[in-house]
Design an enzyme around this catalytic site. Structure first.
Site, PDB file in Angstrom:
ATOM      1  N   ASP A   1     -12.359   6.573 -11.597  1.00  0.00           N
ATOM      2  CA  ASP A   1     -12.336   8.044 -11.199  1.00  0.00           C
ATOM      3  C   ASP A   1     -11.042   8.304 -11.959  1.00  0.00           C
ATOM      4  O   ASP A   1     -10.636   9.431 -11.145  1.00  0.00           O
ATOM      5  CB  ASP A   1     -12.749   7.529  -9.407  1.00  0.00           C
ATOM      6  CG  ASP A   1     -12.974   9.434  -9.058  1.00  0.00           C
ATOM      7  OD1 ASP A   1     -13.543  10.019 -10.102  1.00  0.00           O
ATOM      8  OD2 ASP A   1     -12.740  10.174  -7.970  1.00  0.00           O
TER       9      ASP A   1
ATOM     10  N   HIS B   1     -18.244  -7.865   1.080  1.00  0.00           N
ATOM     11  CA  HIS B   1     -17.850  -8.166   1.028  1.00  0.00           C
ATOM     12  C   HIS B   1     -17.846  -7.176  -1.137  1.00  0.00           C
ATOM     13  O   HIS B   1     -18.500  -7.178  -1.613  1.00  0.00           O
ATOM     14  CB  HIS B   1     -17.903  -9.776   0.643  1.00  0.00           C
ATOM     15  CG  HIS B   1     -18.167 -10.267   1.577  1.00  0.00           C
ATOM     16  ND1 HIS B   1     -16.785 -10.554   2.286  1.00  0.00           N
ATOM     17  CD2 HIS B   1     -18.835 -10.835   2.264  1.00  0.00           C
ATOM     18  CE1 HIS B   1     -16.912 -11.451   3.359  1.00  0.00           C
ATOM     19  NE2 HIS B   1     -18.601 -11.602   3.391  1.00  0.00           N
TER      20      HIS B   1
ATOM     21  N   ARG C   1       0.970  -1.456   0.141  1.00  0.00           N
ATOM     22  CA  ARG C   1      -0.147   0.028   0.086  1.00  0.00           C
ATOM     23  C   ARG C   1       0.825   1.071  -0.059  1.00  0.00           C
ATOM     24  O   ARG C   1       0.163   2.297  -0.650  1.00  0.00           O
ATOM     25  CB  ARG C   1      -1.141   0.226   1.381  1.00  0.00           C
ATOM     26  CG  ARG C   1      -2.501  -1.202   0.841  1.00  0.00           C
ATOM     27  CD  ARG C   1      -2.713  -0.348   2.117  1.00  0.00           C
ATOM     28  NE  ARG C   1      -4.365  -1.643   2.031  1.00  0.00           N
ATOM     29  CZ  ARG C   1      -5.737  -1.392   1.343  1.00  0.00           C
ATOM     30  NH1 ARG C   1      -5.555  -0.084   0.739  1.00  0.00           N
ATOM     31  NH2 ARG C   1      -5.900  -2.457   1.766  1.00  0.00           N
TER      32      ARG C   1
ATOM     33  N   GLU D   1      -2.364  -8.263   4.052  1.00  0.00           N
ATOM     34  CA  GLU D   1      -3.314  -8.591   3.709  1.00  0.00           C
ATOM     35  C   GLU D   1      -3.765  -9.597   3.433  1.00  0.00           C
ATOM     36  O   GLU D   1      -3.878 -10.229   2.238  1.00  0.00           O
ATOM     37  CB  GLU D   1      -4.131  -7.069   3.055  1.00  0.00           C
ATOM     38  CG  GLU D   1      -3.496  -5.633   3.723  1.00  0.00           C
ATOM     39  CD  GLU D   1      -4.604  -4.572   3.092  1.00  0.00           C
ATOM     40  OE1 GLU D   1      -5.795  -4.803   2.437  1.00  0.00           O
ATOM     41  OE2 GLU D   1      -3.879  -3.663   3.231  1.00  0.00           O
TER      42      GLU D   1
ATOM     43  N   CYS E   1     -16.536  -7.386  -3.769  1.00  0.00           N
ATOM     44  CA  CYS E   1     -15.758  -8.446  -4.975  1.00  0.00           C
ATOM     45  C   CYS E   1     -17.253  -8.680  -5.063  1.00  0.00           C
ATOM     46  O   CYS E   1     -17.762  -9.064  -5.962  1.00  0.00           O
ATOM     47  CB  CYS E   1     -15.201  -9.370  -4.082  1.00  0.00           C
ATOM     48  SG  CYS E   1     -13.375  -9.268  -3.324  1.00  0.00           S
TER      49      CYS E   1
ATOM     50  N   GLU F   1     -10.264  -1.367  -5.759  1.00  0.00           N
ATOM     51  CA  GLU F   1      -9.661  -0.909  -4.431  1.00  0.00           C
ATOM     52  C   GLU F   1      -8.524  -0.679  -5.056  1.00  0.00           C
ATOM     53  O   GLU F   1      -7.589   0.003  -4.697  1.00  0.00           O
ATOM     54  CB  GLU F   1      -9.319  -1.592  -3.814  1.00  0.00           C
ATOM     55  CG  GLU F   1      -8.572  -0.238  -1.759  1.00  0.00           C
ATOM     56  CD  GLU F   1      -9.281  -1.206  -0.880  1.00  0.00           C
ATOM     57  OE1 GLU F   1      -8.463  -0.205  -0.326  1.00  0.00           O
ATOM     58  OE2 GLU F   1      -9.090  -2.096  -1.150  1.00  0.00           O
TER      59      GLU F   1
END
Length: 893
Positions: free
Chosen positions: A648, A859, A547, A580, A861, A591
């Site tokens: 975005d 979730h 990240r 993670e 997904c 994400e």
């Protein structure tokens, strides 16, 4: 020919069934035993007709508006000498070609015709009543002109009996030959043609005519009699007319046809005649086009379709059942050149006329869709009427594009280096199979024939949205249609070949199937290589990132893949965040893309500039980043489309136009740089002296990242060339060219190359327009949460009527715009609506235990929200706001 028709033929001698008007077909049967008198009369009748053809070829009928291609009075007629005219007269007699009636202006010739006619018919008794009957029934009228229609209409009006006109319309409009010859456009003769018609030596001509006619008669007597054949099939009709027509012209007088329809369609009985005639006409036309190649022999055959399509009642219910479907089937058989000519012709029509034709075909498609039950067993692709109407609608679609605001220039140059291809070809070689589909985007044949692309049209005559048929989209089985699209068989039609009729949701589904099948193909290749060559099995495009270093990790890994094996970019993306828990079923990828975009488009990095007024990003022309970085950003955008993820990103529309092959122009500055656009617009509209009042030169200045001015000459020695009223258009064009193309050429080419690395084999460019590409990448900006509420499903004990569910929707609807976007980000992994809006988002709210202090979870997904059954609405609001505001990554409960 029956006995009644014999009575109506003014010049038919006994035992010789002929029509001096040249309209009706003539069958000449030689009896086995014939008396000398009958034989003499037959020869006399033949000689008389051949003489008339000869007069027609040498003198003409005298009508300056004559449309008969074998009449010297017609505009396109090629002059011939007397011997050639004699030979041609014999040929025309054999095929029963059209004969013109003498025009009143040809008094001498007319009287000669009349005398000859009287002598040929000396043994025939006709009283005044017979002549009047012929005139009233108009059985000799086999094609129509505007004047002839009005003449018949006036006679019928006097007697208040329109049956003769109805019979004439039925006869002409049910005959392809009659309709093709009708309503021909006439042009006035030139002075030279009029002089050649009138300046001949009559005495000399008469001698030559007689000799030529006698020789032609002798030739006729020595030659065997042949049966008559259709003039359309001989290729002799209208050839000279066509040669002088422009690519967007036809020989039919369209304005005359419109006036005739306007006069006649108000009468219900006459309207029924048009309907019935079309039912009889269409199967014959379909047969002619399918088996007889009639258009290539007589391009005037296209007149038929022009005339029928001018009928403003075609979309009425009476036509929808039988007549219009049959006509669409016939029209869909037109060869490519004919379709292109129709599109060019219709491109000159008004908006109202184009819209009427669109509505005609759309109503037929909608009527057939709602009156049948289409499903996976009964495919709409198998409905001949729907398919034919869609093919016809395509012609109107391209007419709409051609007639719009076109920009045929300003095309982006192709990449010099070829895009690396997928390894699918190697797989085909390994399996010993031939590759069926070529690489690269598909191109519509009609588009190629017209030399135009949809993207060349800035603004069509009518909006593209009017060509979309929603009822068809609802019943279309996209998985089957995509199969037909890829296989390209002649007996199975795919609506993906006509993308204008599909909405963005349906096309996106087709693109999804294409992307998934390509992913599975790459996966099979990997497995095959691992078996054959012992390579390590790696069926996915795996990205393991941190990240805190997401850009470095992701871009370095993608750069290695792009260099070593670009085909791996076509594999399904699988993202893992280091440290993670979580399996990537789509949500982790969402994400990942969101975080990458946030980092890349950060103005502090300097790769893109951000305009606070427009809220849009643009390429930084003075960026320190190398081309490889922009290539990798293009790959990220391509991967987002390929993996069905929404980003975005906020680019002006010109970026998507450039991705589709069009350069930016002055018009694109309106949204890319509205302040500059307004300034340049005022410069163009300035009424004073630009040179004296503004003192601008062809040198412009910009500022770099550090605020330093940079000068650029739009022309050589631009600082010495003043902008004047005469050259200001050139200044504006070159200024726009620099701002949108030249200044960012290096950055954009690298960006586009990366984008095409992923999408080069996709039908993306074939299916979508630039504004739809933006929708694919960015999703919809309109968030309709009421639509989301309607489509949301429930699980674990919740239903639509549960207390907590009602309180949840009341709470969500009370949120502000930013809070709603946070909720969408928390639940689905992105804060944008998919193509088609939030109503297309399949969200599930599942029960996650009784009342508790734990936060809601999700979730991403699968777009599932796990919601505990909180005891009060206030607690629900507090817990939900905390979850959507602070939760990122996995394990935040």
């Amino acid at each position: 020919m029956n006995s009644d028709e014999k009575e109506d033929c003014e010049c038919a001698p006994p035992q010789a069934e002929t029509s001096p008007a040249g309209g009706a077909d003539r069958e000449y049967e030689e009896p086995e035993i014939e008396n000398p008198e009958a034989s003499r009369m037959k020869r006399a009748a033949a000689k008389h007709l051949i003489e008339r053809y000869y007069h027609q070829l040498t003198e003409g009928c005298g009508n300056e508006s004559c449309s008969n291609s074998w009449c010297a009075s017609s505009v396109g007629f090629n002059r011939m000498d007397n011997n050639a005219a004699a030979v041609k007269a014999l040929e025309l007699y054999k095929v029963n070609a059209k004969l013109c009636d003498p025009h009143p202006s040809k008094k001498g010739t007319a009287s000669a015709y009349l005398e000859s006619s009287n002598s040929a018919c000396s043994n025939r008794k006709m009283n005044h009543k017979d002549v009047h009957s012929v005139r009233d029934n108009f059985k000799d009228v086999n094609y129509l002109t505007e004047e002839k229609v009005y003449e018949i209409l006036d006679i019928c009006g006097e007697k208040e009996d329109y049956s003769p006109l109805i019979r004439v319309i039925g006869r002409v409009f049910s005959s392809a030959e009659g309709l093709v010859q009708s309503f021909r456009r006439s042009k006035p003769h030139t002075k030279e043609e009029l002089k050649s018609l009138q300046g001949k030596d009559e005495d000399k001509d008469e001698d030559e005519k007689e000799a030529a006619a006698c020789s032609a008669t002798a030739m006729e007597e020595d030659s065997p009699t042949s049966s008559s054949s259709s003039r359309l099939g001989e290729g002799s009709s209208g050839e000279n007319d066509v040669q002088k027509l422009a690519p967007d012209e036809v020989s039919v007088d369209i304005e005359a046809v419109r006036r005739v329809y306007e006069r006649l369609l108000s009468n219900e009985k006459i309207e029924a005649a048009f309907l019935n005639a079309l039912v009889y006409l269409s199967p014959n036309v379909e047969c002619d086009l399918t088996y007889h190649n009639v258009y290539s022999r007589d391009p005037n055959y296209l007149n038929l379709f022009v005339i029928v399509m001018e009928n403003s009642n075609l979309h009425s219910p009476e036509y929808l059942e039988i007549a219009l479907p049959q006509f669409c089937k016939a029209m869909s058989k037109l060869p490519l050149a004919a379709q292109a000519k129709l599109a060019r012709l219709w491109s000159h029509y008004s908006v109202e006329q184009i819209r009427r034709m669109v509505e005609t075909f759309q109503q037929l498609i909608t009527y057939k869709v709602i009156s049948n039950e289409f499903n996976s067993r009964n495919l709409v692709n198998d409905d001949d009427a729907v398919v034919a109407a869609t093919k016809c609608l395509k012609i109107v679609y391209y007419a709409n594009v051609l007639g719009g605001d076109l920009d045929m220039e300003h095309n982006e140059e192709e990449d010099e280096e070829p895009i690396p291809e997928s390894s699918e070809l190697t797989l085909q070689e390994l399996l010993g199979e031939e590759r069926r589909n070529k690489k690269g985007p598909r191109v519509d044949p009609l588009e190629t024939e017209l030399g135009i692309r949809t993207n060349d049209c800035r603004r069509p005559l009518i909006p593209f949205e009017e060509f979309v048929n929603e009822p068809l989209n609802e019943v279309l089985e996209m998985d089957k249609d995509y199969t037909f699209f890829k296989v390209e068989t002649e007996n199975k039609f795919s609506f993906m070949t006509c993308p204008f009729i599909l909405n963005a949701v349906t096309k996106n589904l087709g693109l999804y199937y294409d992307n998934r099948i390509r992913m599975y193909s790459e996966r099979r290749i990997t497995v095959l290589y691992s078996l054959v060559q012992g390579q390590q099995l790696n069926p996915y495009l795996r990205l393991k990132v941190r990240r805190d270093h997401i850009i470095d990790d992701a871009l370095v890994r993608l750069e290695m893949i792009a260099m070593e094996n670009p085909a791996d970019l076509k594999k399904q993306l699988y993202v893992e965040f280091e440290g993670e828990q979580g399996v990537d079923e789509g949500g982790v990828s969402k994400e990942f893309f969101q975080l990458v975009v946030e980092e890349i488009f950060n103005p502090d990095i300097g790769m893109f500039t951000y305009d606070e007024r427009t809220k849009l990003f643009w390429f930084n022309p003075s960026s320190f980043e190398n081309e490889g970085q922009y290539t990798l950003i293009g790959i990220v955008l391509g991967l987002a489309i390929y993996n069905n993820c929404i980003l975005d990103v906020h680019f002006p529309m010109v970026v998507y136009r450039k991705l589709m092959g069009k350069k930016g122009t002055f018009r694109d500055l309106a949204d890319a740089n509205p302040v500059l656009h307004q300034s340049l617009k005022e410069l163009l509209e300035y009424e004073g002296s630009v040179e004296e009042d503004m003192m601008i030169t062809f040198q412009i200045s910009q500022t770099d990242l550090f605020g330093n001015p940079l000068m650029y000459d739009l022309r050589e020695n631009g600082d010495k060339i003043p902008v004047t009223n005469e050259n200001r258009k050139e200044f504006v064009a070159q200024y726009s060219e620099y701002m949108l193309n030249k200044s960012v050429e290096k950055q954009f080419k690298a960006f586009r190359r990366g984008f095409h690395m992923v999408t080069n084999e996709s039908p993306l460019k074939y299916l979508f327009r630039p504004e739809e590409i933006e929708l694919l990448i960015c999703g919809s900006r309109n968030l309709d949460f009421l639509a989301l509420e309607e489509t949301t499903e429930y699980d674990g004990g919740y239903n639509r009527d549960s207390r907590i569910i009602k309180e949840f929707w009341e709470t969500l609807h009370s949120f502000g715009e930013e809070q709603k976007r946070l909720f969408l980000q928390f639940t689905t992994g992105t804060d944008r609506a998919p193509v088609g809006g939030l109503g297309k988002l399949k969200m599930i709210i599942a029960k996650n235990g009784p009342d508790t202090d734990r936060l809601p979870t999700s979730h991403t997904c699968f777009n599932v929200l796990l919601l505990p059954e909180y005891s009060s609405k206030e607690k629900l609001r507090e817990r939900l706001l905390k979850a959507i505001t602070y939760a990122k990554g996995f394990g935040m409960l």
